[in-house]
Each structure stands twice: as C-alpha cells, then as structure tokens.
Design an enzyme around this catalytic site. Structure first.
Site, PDB file in Angstrom:
ATOM      1  N   ARG A 125      11.409  10.639   5.282  1.00  0.00           N
ATOM      2  CA  ARG A 125      12.883  10.666   5.320  1.00  0.00           C
ATOM      3  C   ARG A 125      13.417  11.090   3.950  1.00  0.00           C
ATOM      4  O   ARG A 125      12.663  11.297   2.997  1.00  0.00           O
ATOM      5  CB  ARG A 125      13.432   9.304   5.737  1.00  0.00           C
ATOM      6  CG  ARG A 125      13.152   8.179   4.765  1.00  0.00           C
ATOM      7  CD  ARG A 125      14.098   7.014   5.026  1.00  0.00           C
ATOM      8  NE  ARG A 125      14.319   6.297   3.801  1.00  0.00           N
ATOM      9  CZ  ARG A 125      13.939   5.023   3.610  1.00  0.00           C
ATOM     10  NH1 ARG A 125      13.353   4.355   4.583  1.00  0.00           N
ATOM     11  NH2 ARG A 125      14.186   4.447   2.461  1.00  0.00           N
ATOM     12  N   ASP A 134      -0.157   4.236   1.742  1.00  0.00           N
ATOM     13  CA  ASP A 134       0.564   3.728   0.578  1.00  0.00           C
ATOM     14  C   ASP A 134      -0.010   4.442  -0.646  1.00  0.00           C
ATOM     15  O   ASP A 134      -1.208   4.316  -0.937  1.00  0.00           O
ATOM     16  CB  ASP A 134       0.328   2.211   0.502  1.00  0.00           C
ATOM     17  CG  ASP A 134       1.038   1.568  -0.676  1.00  0.00           C
ATOM     18  OD1 ASP A 134       1.377   2.277  -1.632  1.00  0.00           O
ATOM     19  OD2 ASP A 134       1.229   0.342  -0.633  1.00  0.00           O
ATOM     20  N   VAL A 135       0.832   5.175  -1.366  1.00  0.00           N
ATOM     21  CA  VAL A 135       0.324   6.006  -2.474  1.00  0.00           C
ATOM     22  C   VAL A 135      -0.233   5.176  -3.632  1.00  0.00           C
ATOM     23  O   VAL A 135      -0.898   5.718  -4.511  1.00  0.00           O
ATOM     24  CB  VAL A 135       1.397   6.991  -3.011  1.00  0.00           C
ATOM     25  CG1 VAL A 135       1.762   8.023  -1.960  1.00  0.00           C
ATOM     26  CG2 VAL A 135       2.630   6.255  -3.531  1.00  0.00           C
ATOM     27  N   ASN A 145       6.652  12.765  -4.039  1.00  0.00           N
ATOM     28  CA  ASN A 145       8.047  12.372  -3.831  1.00  0.00           C
ATOM     29  C   ASN A 145       8.226  10.878  -3.595  1.00  0.00           C
ATOM     30  O   ASN A 145       9.303  10.331  -3.859  1.00  0.00           O
ATOM     31  CB  ASN A 145       8.584  13.168  -2.625  1.00  0.00           C
ATOM     32  CG  ASN A 145       9.871  12.600  -2.077  1.00  0.00           C
ATOM     33  OD1 ASN A 145      10.950  12.875  -2.599  1.00  0.00           O
ATOM     34  ND2 ASN A 145       9.782  11.783  -1.030  1.00  0.00           N
ATOM     35  N   SER A 178      13.514  12.067 -12.153  1.00  0.00           N
ATOM     36  CA  SER A 178      14.931  11.670 -12.053  1.00  0.00           C
ATOM     37  C   SER A 178      15.573  11.907 -13.413  1.00  0.00           C
ATOM     38  O   SER A 178      14.896  11.784 -14.448  1.00  0.00           O
ATOM     39  CB  SER A 178      15.033  10.183 -11.703  1.00  0.00           C
ATOM     40  OG  SER A 178      16.359   9.719 -11.901  1.00  0.00           O
ATOM     41  N   TYR A 213      12.584   1.677 -13.454  1.00  0.00           N
ATOM     42  CA  TYR A 213      12.678   3.013 -12.821  1.00  0.00           C
ATOM     43  C   TYR A 213      12.677   4.118 -13.887  1.00  0.00           C
ATOM     44  O   TYR A 213      11.979   5.124 -13.749  1.00  0.00           O
ATOM     45  CB  TYR A 213      13.963   3.052 -11.988  1.00  0.00           C
ATOM     46  CG  TYR A 213      14.147   4.291 -11.148  1.00  0.00           C
ATOM     47  CD1 TYR A 213      13.433   4.474  -9.962  1.00  0.00           C
ATOM     48  CD2 TYR A 213      15.059   5.278 -11.516  1.00  0.00           C
ATOM     49  CE1 TYR A 213      13.610   5.606  -9.184  1.00  0.00           C
ATOM     50  CE2 TYR A 213      15.255   6.408 -10.740  1.00  0.00           C
ATOM     51  CZ  TYR A 213      14.528   6.571  -9.568  1.00  0.00           C
ATOM     52  OH  TYR A 213      14.717   7.689  -8.791  1.00  0.00           O
ATOM     53  N   ALA A 223      11.444   3.977 -16.905  1.00  0.00           N
ATOM     54  CA  ALA A 223      10.106   4.081 -17.513  1.00  0.00           C
ATOM     55  C   ALA A 223       9.159   4.835 -16.581  1.00  0.00           C
ATOM     56  O   ALA A 223       8.366   5.669 -17.019  1.00  0.00           O
ATOM     57  CB  ALA A 223       9.567   2.686 -17.812  1.00  0.00           C
ATOM     58  N   ILE A 283      21.720  11.784  -5.383  1.00  0.00           N
ATOM     59  CA  ILE A 283      21.544  12.515  -4.124  1.00  0.00           C
ATOM     60  C   ILE A 283      21.787  11.539  -2.989  1.00  0.00           C
ATOM     61  O   ILE A 283      21.299  10.402  -3.016  1.00  0.00           O
ATOM     62  CB  ILE A 283      20.087  13.062  -4.026  1.00  0.00           C
ATOM     63  CG1 ILE A 283      19.680  13.844  -5.290  1.00  0.00           C
ATOM     64  CG2 ILE A 283      19.897  13.879  -2.752  1.00  0.00           C
ATOM     65  CD1 ILE A 283      20.450  15.098  -5.576  1.00  0.00           C
TER      66      ILE A 283
HETATM   67  P1  NDP Z   1      14.151   7.192   0.260  1.00  0.00           P
HETATM   68  O1  NDP Z   1      14.034   5.736  -0.034  1.00  0.00           O
HETATM   69  O2  NDP Z   1      15.223   7.645   1.185  1.00  0.00           O
HETATM   70  O3  NDP Z   1      12.754   7.768   0.779  1.00  0.00           O
HETATM   71  C1  NDP Z   1      11.559   7.484   0.124  1.00  0.00           C
HETATM   72  C2  NDP Z   1      10.434   7.421   1.130  1.00  0.00           C
HETATM   73  O4  NDP Z   1       9.232   7.067   0.404  1.00  0.00           O
HETATM   74  C3  NDP Z   1      10.659   6.320   2.167  1.00  0.00           C
HETATM   75  O5  NDP Z   1      10.299   6.759   3.458  1.00  0.00           O
HETATM   76  C4  NDP Z   1       9.749   5.215   1.667  1.00  0.00           C
HETATM   77  O6  NDP Z   1       9.347   4.310   2.689  1.00  0.00           O
HETATM   78  C5  NDP Z   1       8.592   6.013   1.125  1.00  0.00           C
HETATM   79  N1  NDP Z   1       7.740   5.204   0.269  1.00  0.00           N
HETATM   80  C6  NDP Z   1       8.104   4.146  -0.509  1.00  0.00           C
HETATM   81  N2  NDP Z   1       7.034   3.607  -1.080  1.00  0.00           N
HETATM   82  C7  NDP Z   1       5.950   4.315  -0.675  1.00  0.00           C
HETATM   83  C8  NDP Z   1       4.562   4.210  -0.920  1.00  0.00           C
HETATM   84  N3  NDP Z   1       4.058   3.252  -1.693  1.00  0.00           N
HETATM   85  N4  NDP Z   1       3.725   5.119  -0.338  1.00  0.00           N
HETATM   86  C9  NDP Z   1       4.219   6.072   0.461  1.00  0.00           C
HETATM   87  N5  NDP Z   1       5.530   6.201   0.748  1.00  0.00           N
HETATM   88  C10 NDP Z   1       6.395   5.337   0.183  1.00  0.00           C
HETATM   89  O7  NDP Z   1      14.296   7.875  -1.169  1.00  0.00           O
HETATM   90  P2  NDP Z   1      14.894   9.306  -1.617  1.00  0.00           P
HETATM   91  O8  NDP Z   1      14.629  10.324  -0.599  1.00  0.00           O
HETATM   92  O9  NDP Z   1      16.269   9.076  -2.123  1.00  0.00           O
HETATM   93  O10 NDP Z   1      13.995   9.550  -2.919  1.00  0.00           O
HETATM   94  C11 NDP Z   1      12.838  10.391  -2.910  1.00  0.00           C
HETATM   95  C12 NDP Z   1      12.374  10.567  -4.354  1.00  0.00           C
HETATM   96  O11 NDP Z   1      13.438  11.133  -5.132  1.00  0.00           O
HETATM   97  C13 NDP Z   1      11.999   9.246  -5.050  1.00  0.00           C
HETATM   98  O12 NDP Z   1      10.897   9.465  -5.894  1.00  0.00           O
HETATM   99  C14 NDP Z   1      13.232   8.945  -5.874  1.00  0.00           C
HETATM  100  O13 NDP Z   1      12.924   8.136  -6.982  1.00  0.00           O
HETATM  101  C15 NDP Z   1      13.665  10.344  -6.278  1.00  0.00           C
HETATM  102  N6  NDP Z   1      15.059  10.424  -6.666  1.00  0.00           N
HETATM  103  C16 NDP Z   1      16.060  10.138  -5.779  1.00  0.00           C
HETATM  104  C17 NDP Z   1      17.383  10.232  -6.186  1.00  0.00           C
HETATM  105  C18 NDP Z   1      18.529   9.927  -5.274  1.00  0.00           C
HETATM  106  O14 NDP Z   1      19.668   9.956  -5.764  1.00  0.00           O
HETATM  107  N7  NDP Z   1      18.319   9.668  -3.988  1.00  0.00           N
HETATM  108  C19 NDP Z   1      17.728  10.631  -7.556  1.00  0.00           C
HETATM  109  C20 NDP Z   1      16.601  10.916  -8.390  1.00  0.00           C
HETATM  110  C21 NDP Z   1      15.323  10.827  -7.952  1.00  0.00           C
HETATM  111  P3  NDP Z   1      10.047   2.820   2.774  1.00  0.00           P
HETATM  112  O15 NDP Z   1      11.492   2.972   2.564  1.00  0.00           O
HETATM  113  O16 NDP Z   1       9.668   2.313   4.113  1.00  0.00           O
HETATM  114  O17 NDP Z   1       9.476   2.025   1.630  1.00  0.00           O
END
Ligand code: NDP
Length: 246
Positions: free
Chosen positions: A15, A62-63, A89, A141, A154, A156, A187
């Site tokens: 997502r 889980d990464v 991501n 980010s 976050y 760090a 975003i």
């Molecule tokens: P979301 O929370 O909408 O999506 C992140 C996805 O990653 C979720 O499906 C989540 O699953 C999954 N996820 C979480 N932990 C793990 C794990 N250990 N292993 C595999 N998958 C995992 O986040 P965004 O789309 O907003 O963010 C995506 C990336 O962009 C992130 O790295 C975020 O830090 C970065 N980012 C986002 C910004 C924003 O404004 N949205 C700004 C700057 C950077 P679940 O929710 O079930 O844990």
C-alpha cells in the site's frame, strides 16, 4: 515501455508509496515481487498489479528478519531468474519526544527502516553483481536530512539510510549497480493520515508548493531512478518535497 521484462522487488509494497511504485513499474513492463507484513493489503495489491498484465509474486515477509528476506529473494530468483530492481520502501514511525521515547520504539524504527534496508540490499547485492547490473532505490525522508522534533528515532533511521545509500553506491558501482535514495517530504498515505489535524495544517504552511505530495509523485521519481535515463547517477538523494528543504 521503459522497463520491459525487468524484475523488481518492492518492500512494504502492499500500500501507500510502495504500492504506487509497484504499479508504476508494472505499467512500464516490469514483473513485480512485493513483500509486506499486511496480508490483506498484499492480496489487493496483487490483483491491482495483475490488472496491469504483469506477473506478480507477493509474500508476507518482515524485512527485519534477514533469513526470511534471503528466502524471499531466492523465491524471486526461482520464479523470475533475475532481479533488476530493488526498492527499499518498508518503513514505520513511532513518534515521541526524546525524553519520553522508550527503547522499544527506538529499536522498532531502526530495525525496520535501517536494518531492513541493509537486509534486503545485502540479499540482492550478489545476484545483481553477478548480473553486472542493477538499480537500488532506498526511500529515505527529508527528516533524515534536517531532523524533526518528536522523530529522533525516525530521523536517525532515515539519516542512516542516506549514509548507507552513499556507501553501497561506492561498493557496487564497479559492478554497474546504481544505488540512490529518494527523500520525500509529506506525502498523503496511511502513515501521514494518522497525524493530528493541527500538525497537518502546520506542515502545509511549510510547503512552498502549497500542497501535500502524492504517492505517484514519489513513484515517478523512482521510475526515473530505475530506468536507463539515470544510468550515470549513483549515490544521490533526490528530494520530492514541494520545495520544503532547500
Ligand atoms: P505506509 O505505512 O502507508 O506503508 C508502509 C507499508 O510497509 C505498510 O504496508 C506496512 O505494513 C509495511 N511494513 C511495515 N513494516 C514492515 C516490515 N517490517 N516488513 C515489511 N513491510 C513492512 O507508509 P508510506 O507509504 O507512507 O511510506 C513508505 C515509505 O516512505 C516509508 O519508508 C516511509 O518512511 C517513507 N516516507 C513516507 C513519507 C510520507 O509522508 N508518507 C515521507 C517520507 C518518507 P503495516 O502497516 O501492516 O505495518
């Protein structure tokens, strides 16, 4: 098509920004492998990508678990025979002021955002080096560049992702593997939807372009960084932030 017959892995691709990247790369001809921890979102993302006419592999991984990441990468190799692109991501937030932040919240964020990026990059590095080519894009980010009150963990982790990107770029360049980072600003996704309204309006005032970014804004830059249009770019951080950090 910019990515005809390429094979891409997107972590946390079920997502948000990850899914938007997966769909954009699929539209350009790439087969897609997604790992995520959200199984419901995984099956929805699978259907959306299949609708673009590409082959998809989705897996609950889980990464933070290096062994499971390695097994997943092997599955991708078994199914598609190669890996051309990795998008690191998967990311989480556990916000709180430093003095109140507990060790569990520090560890969780560093584990997913930074160790997860290391685990996945390490797992694809060998196959990409053998192929003499590959593209890795790490989603960092702007908070990793300038910091943010309430997000020491976050910031760090994302600062670490940027430093990791630059080091990996130097190590892998000789084998024609490019490693770059994207630093999004704010975003609209589920991650930011949960911010309180007053925080959201304070953020808006700091965005020169006057609007939040979309997941597609990030996906378009990811597409550029994994395409042949960016062959001579490595070790860089591209900001997608509406002009917030200059
Ligand atoms: P979301 O929370 O909408 O999506 C992140 C996805 O990653 C979720 O499906 C989540 O699953 C999954 N996820 C979480 N932990 C793990 C794990 N250990 N292993 C595999 N998958 C995992 O986040 P965004 O789309 O907003 O963010 C995506 C990336 O962009 C992130 O790295 C975020 O830090 C970065 N980012 C986002 C910004 C924003 O404004 N949205 C700004 C700057 C950077 P679940 O929710 O079930 O844990």
């Amino acid at each position: 098509m910019l990515l005809k017959d390429k094979v891409s892995i997107i972590t946390g691709g079920a997502r948000g920004i990850g899914e938007a990247i997966a769909l954009r790369l699929a539209e350009e001809g790439s087969d897609i492998a997604i790992c995520d921890v959200d199984t419901d979102a995984l099956s929805l993302a699978q259907k959306a990508i299949e609708a673009k006419g590409r082959s998809v592999l989705t897996e609950k991984v889980d990464v933070t678990n290096a062994e499971d990441v390695q097994k997943f990468v092997q599955k991708v190799l078994d199914k598609f025979s190669k890996i051309d692109i990795l998008i690191n991501n998967a990311g989480i937030t556990r916000d709180g002021l430093l003095v109140r932040m507990n060790v569990a919240d520090w560890d969780a964020v560093l584990d997913v955002n930074l160790k997860g990026t290391f685990n996945c990059t390490k797992a694809v590095a060998r196959p990409m080096m053998k192929q003499r080519g590959g593209k890795i894009v790490n989603i960092a980010s702007i908070i990793g560049l300038v910091g943010n009150a309430g997000q020491a963990n976050y910031a760090a982790s994302k600062g670490g992702v940027i430093a990791f990107t630059k080091s990996a770029a130097k190590e892998l360049a000789a084998r024609n593997v490019n490693v770059n980072a994207i630093a999004p600003g704010f975003i609209k996704t589920q991650m930011t939807d949960k911010l309180p309204e007053d925080v959201k309006s304070a953020i808006m005032k700091q965005i020169p372009l006057g609007k939040w970014g979309s997941a597609d804004d990030v996906a378009n830059v990811a597409l550029f960084l994994v395409s042949d249009a960016s062959t001579y770019i490595t070790g860089q951080v591209v900001q997608v932030d509406g002009g917030m950090v200059t």
